[in-house]
Design a protein around this motif. Structure first.
Motif, PDB file in Angstrom:
ATOM      1  N   SER A 143     -12.792  13.599 -40.362  1.00  0.00           N
ATOM      2  CA  SER A 143     -12.908  12.339 -40.822  1.00  0.00           C
ATOM      3  C   SER A 143     -11.013  11.482 -40.363  1.00  0.00           C
ATOM      4  CB  SER A 143     -13.261  12.028 -41.931  1.00  0.00           C
ATOM      5  OG  SER A 143     -14.428  12.795 -42.248  1.00  0.00           O
ATOM      6  N   ARG A 159      -8.504  14.651 -44.326  1.00  0.00           N
ATOM      7  CA  ARG A 159      -9.624  14.498 -44.623  1.00  0.00           C
ATOM      8  C   ARG A 159     -11.069  14.896 -44.611  1.00  0.00           C
ATOM      9  NH1 ARG A 159     -12.829   9.853 -45.176  1.00  0.00           N
ATOM     10  NH2 ARG A 159     -11.242   8.383 -43.677  1.00  0.00           N
ATOM     11  N   ALA A 192     -16.497  14.430 -53.748  1.00  0.00           N
ATOM     12  CA  ALA A 192     -15.286  14.347 -52.656  1.00  0.00           C
ATOM     13  C   ALA A 192     -14.178  15.724 -53.764  1.00  0.00           C
ATOM     14  CB  ALA A 192     -14.317  12.795 -52.758  1.00  0.00           C
ATOM     15  N   THR A 194     -11.221  17.077 -53.886  1.00  0.00           N
ATOM     16  CA  THR A 194      -9.913  17.583 -53.576  1.00  0.00           C
ATOM     17  C   THR A 194      -8.660  19.168 -53.870  1.00  0.00           C
ATOM     18  OG1 THR A 194      -8.750  16.286 -55.442  1.00  0.00           O
ATOM     19  CG2 THR A 194      -9.037  14.837 -53.800  1.00  0.00           C
ATOM     20  N   THR A 216     -15.561  15.997 -43.950  1.00  0.00           N
ATOM     21  CA  THR A 216     -16.797  15.299 -43.700  1.00  0.00           C
ATOM     22  C   THR A 216     -17.813  16.577 -44.055  1.00  0.00           C
ATOM     23  OG1 THR A 216     -16.164  13.506 -43.645  1.00  0.00           O
ATOM     24  CG2 THR A 216     -18.749  13.827 -43.940  1.00  0.00           C
ATOM     25  N   GLU A 255      -8.827  16.700 -48.977  1.00  0.00           N
ATOM     26  CA  GLU A 255     -10.277  15.992 -49.256  1.00  0.00           C
ATOM     27  C   GLU A 255     -10.695  17.124 -48.645  1.00  0.00           C
ATOM     28  OE1 GLU A 255     -11.873  11.804 -50.315  1.00  0.00           O
ATOM     29  OE2 GLU A 255      -9.923  12.311 -50.433  1.00  0.00           O
ATOM     30  N   ARG A 277     -24.569  13.112 -58.027  1.00  0.00           N
ATOM     31  CA  ARG A 277     -23.219  12.549 -57.953  1.00  0.00           C
ATOM     32  C   ARG A 277     -22.766  11.754 -59.415  1.00  0.00           C
ATOM     33  NH1 ARG A 277     -22.901   9.017 -52.780  1.00  0.00           N
ATOM     34  NH2 ARG A 277     -24.009   9.710 -51.092  1.00  0.00           N
ATOM     35  N   THR A 281     -24.261  20.537 -54.186  1.00  0.00           N
ATOM     36  CA  THR A 281     -22.679  20.879 -53.215  1.00  0.00           C
ATOM     37  C   THR A 281     -22.748  21.485 -53.994  1.00  0.00           C
ATOM     38  OG1 THR A 281     -22.096  18.699 -52.455  1.00  0.00           O
ATOM     39  CG2 THR A 281     -20.895  19.854 -52.945  1.00  0.00           C
ATOM     40  N   ASN A 310     -15.015  15.580 -48.406  1.00  0.00           N
ATOM     41  CA  ASN A 310     -16.950  15.039 -48.722  1.00  0.00           C
ATOM     42  C   ASN A 310     -17.687  15.651 -48.608  1.00  0.00           C
ATOM     43  OD1 ASN A 310     -14.213  13.424 -49.354  1.00  0.00           O
ATOM     44  ND2 ASN A 310     -14.298  11.987 -47.017  1.00  0.00           N
ATOM     45  N   THR A 311     -18.542  15.353 -48.904  1.00  0.00           N
ATOM     46  CA  THR A 311     -20.046  16.164 -49.226  1.00  0.00           C
ATOM     47  C   THR A 311     -20.967  14.627 -49.566  1.00  0.00           C
ATOM     48  OG1 THR A 311     -20.287  16.801 -51.533  1.00  0.00           O
ATOM     49  CG2 THR A 311     -19.165  18.166 -49.681  1.00  0.00           C
TER      50      THR A 311
END
Length: 621
Positions: free
Chosen positions: A98, A106, A135, A137, A108, A128, A187, A155, A130-131
């Protein structure tokens, strides 16, 4: 008068705003100094650039940047590097880059498994992943793994070493430390399954083996680990120390007319523009970092001194005529006349290179004597018309527009006739036996298989040694327990004997001369019980000795089978190497043979007839 003054002030202010806006736009569009590169592919791996939706087979030497995507098929694996960080993908994984610039990485991860080996995090650098759930880090260098299951919308994060923070919705955050594994199912990071010190599977062992091989790289002694593509230099060249340039790398090429930037293609890769993509499996680091020099009859790559975070360049080449227009012509790629830059020659791109202290790829020749862009006083000049030092305003041109995507190979004509394509024949001054041979794909695959098999055998041996050590510790603990029980029984018997003696001494002398029937029965029962306990202990010791002997025999059988398998694999590898050596020798003999000689099939020559006469049946009579 006031009106004219106001008009001049307004025009001046407008001009200043226009210059500031144009400078800001240019600054924002400058390309980054860091890229990614695909270094290993096992199975089916697809690639799609950020500016297109067309998927195709992944390429090794094409730089990866923001917006690019990778997808692995079932059972496939892939490895890519960005700086000193290694990223490895398992089968059925979809990954998008990304954002990738000087300070931000970053990624994804839509589905599949991603393993990371982060060697270093510079101040201000952010990494980072992302899923669909969160996210993550990275806070410290270490080993990490993320598993995304799109069917169950979970995840999993595994931290082997280092630490990181997982962020969810509504300000939810969770810190993960070393040897910790957590699987999140929503989430808000509320539903989770945690585990400490998780075991390693086959993908983890493969990643561990790749990290171990990278740790032992010889090229890391001469270049920074942030140099993309240095891992392949060990297998395709040799390092030497030159009196003028210091450490240099000489590729193993079979043609005497080989030259840099001759076997490859020009590709349009935003935001840099025209980028050289070499055909050689090692052709990334030597064509995007450092300089090239011709030492005697050989080409040598000069990486320069080791410095952190080297600056990536799309192609370190120059043009003898109309150098500035060669890069800014967006209608067609460079077709002729380019040459590799030598130590001391500055790089003149069509954009402003990043300024990062002494790590500048384009430092003028008179800046520092220990940089690749420096020409020592009195050293041989690379060519007559030495280029001027880099001028930011003069070398700046408008950005190119997007041309067609397919790669364009170099076309003959112009000055390219002075550098013909490589011809597969040896130089006259080299004997066929001295020509360095480039390993064939079969040999490379066999070497990688042998390496994986060796690592698997070593891991199996380590597991067996650990199991044996655990068995020995268990046996020692059981032996200590038995000895403790025996000592306790002996102490109890001694106390009973002492009590019996004290009771007997307290009785009258006439009663001590003849024991009572109850005392005799008690003594006999105690003696029989003691004998039974001793017999039981002897039987237990014999059973334990039998178990140890059985385990030793089984261990010897396993070791014999392993040694037999190793000898068989070694014989097969030697036979394969002998066949490849025979094929290479046959090719060399065919190349060294004069014209008109019929080709030989590699069959050895027949044995010569003996020099003495043979007697027939008639002469014998």
């Amino acid at each position: 008068m006031p009106s004219s003054f106001l008009q001049r002030s307004a025009r001046l202010l407008g001009a200043l705003l226009l210059v500031a806006a144009s400078g800001l736009a240019v600054a924002q569009s400058d390309p980054p100094s860091r890229v990614g590169r695909l270094s290993l592919v096992e199975g089916s791996v697809s690639f799609a650039p950020g500016s297109s939706e067309d998927w195709g087979p992944a390429e090794f030497n094409r730089p990866l940047t923001s917006g690019d995507r990778l997808q692995t098929g079932p059972g496939a694996r892939a490895e890519l590097h960005s700086g000193s960080t290694a990223l490895r993908l398992a089968g059925q994984t979809v990954l998008e880059i990304s954002e990738l610039d000087d300070d931000n990485t970053r990624l994804t991860l839509t589905q599949g498994t991603l393993a990371l080996r982060v060697r270093n995090l510079y101040p201000g650098e952010r990494m980072e992943i992302n899923t669909p759930n969160l996210a993550f880090t990275v806070s410290q260098p270490g080993e990490y793994r993320l598993d995304v299951d799109p069917n169950y919308r979970t995840t999993g994060i595994t931290v082997r070493s280092g630490s990181g923070v997982a962020y969810g919705e509504n300000g939810a955050a969770r810190t993960l430390g070393s040897q910790q594994q957590i699987r999140f199912a929503d989430r808000q990071l509320a539903q989770e399954v945690a585990q400490n010190n998780p075991p390693r599977d086959g993908f983890d062992l493969w990643s561990f083996a790749r990290d171990k091989a990278e740790d032992q790289s010889q090229s890391a002694r001469y270049v920074s680990r942030d140099t993309i593509g240095y891992q392949q230099l060990d297998s395709y060249g040799d390092w030497r120390t030159d009196t003028q340039y210091g450490p240099v790398w000489i590729p193993r090429v079979s043609s005497g007319q080989w030259a840099p930037y001759r076997n490859g293609q020009w590709r349009w890769v935003p935001p840099w523009g025209w980028t050289w993509v070499d055909d050689a499996p090692w052709g990334f680091a030597p064509f995007h970092y450092g300089r090239w020099a011709q030492i005697g009859l050989q080409w040598a790559w000069v990486p320069g001194p080791i410095r952190p975070r080297p600056v990536y360049a799309p192609a370190l080449v120059g043009f003898p005529h109309d150098r500035d227009n060669a890069w800014q012509d967006h209608r067609r790629p460079p077709s002729s006349g380019w040459f590799p830059l030598a130590p001391g020659e500055p790089w003149r791109p069509n954009y402003r290179p990043p300024q990062r202290g002494n790590e500048h790829q384009n430092r003028p020749p008179d800046a520092r004597p220990d940089l690749p862009g420096y020409q020592a006083p009195g050293a041989p000049v690379w060519r007559g018309d030495r280029p001027r030092p880099f001028e930011p305003d003069a070398g700046r041109v408008p950005h190119m527009v997007q041309p067609p995507q397919p790669g364009i190979a170099p076309r003959p004509g112009g000055l390219t006739d002075a550098y013909p394509q490589a011809i597969p024949r040896p130089r006259p001054e080299m004997r066929p036996a001295e020509i360095p041979q480039q390993p064939t794909p079969a040999a490379r695959n066999q070497a990688e298989q042998d390496q994986r098999a060796l690592m698997q055998r070593q891991q199996q041996a380590e597991r067996e040694r650990a199991q044996q050590e655990q068995n020995r510790n268990q046996t020692a603990r059981e032996q200590e327990q038995r000895q403790g029980m025996q000592q306790q029984m002996q102490r109890q018997q001694e106390r009973q004997r002492q009590e019996l003696l004290q009771r007997e001494q307290a009785q009258p002398a006439e009663r001590l001369q003849q024991p009572t029937p109850a005392a005799r029965n008690q003594a006999e029962q105690e003696q029989r019980a003691l004998m039974q306990r001793q017999q039981q202990a002897e039987r237990e010791r014999a059973q334990q000795e039998q178990n140890r002997n059985q385990a030793a025999r089984e261990q010897e059988q396993r070791q014999g089978m392993q040694q037999q398998m190793q000898r068989q694999q070694e014989r097969q590898r030697q036979e394969l190497l002998q066949r490849e050596q025979a094929q290479r020798e046959a090719q060399q003999r065919q190349q060294a043979a004069p014209p008109g000689t019929p080709p030989q099939s590699g069959v050895p020559e027949p044995r010569q007839r003996p020099l003495w006469p043979l007697r027939d049946s008639g002469s014998s009579r």
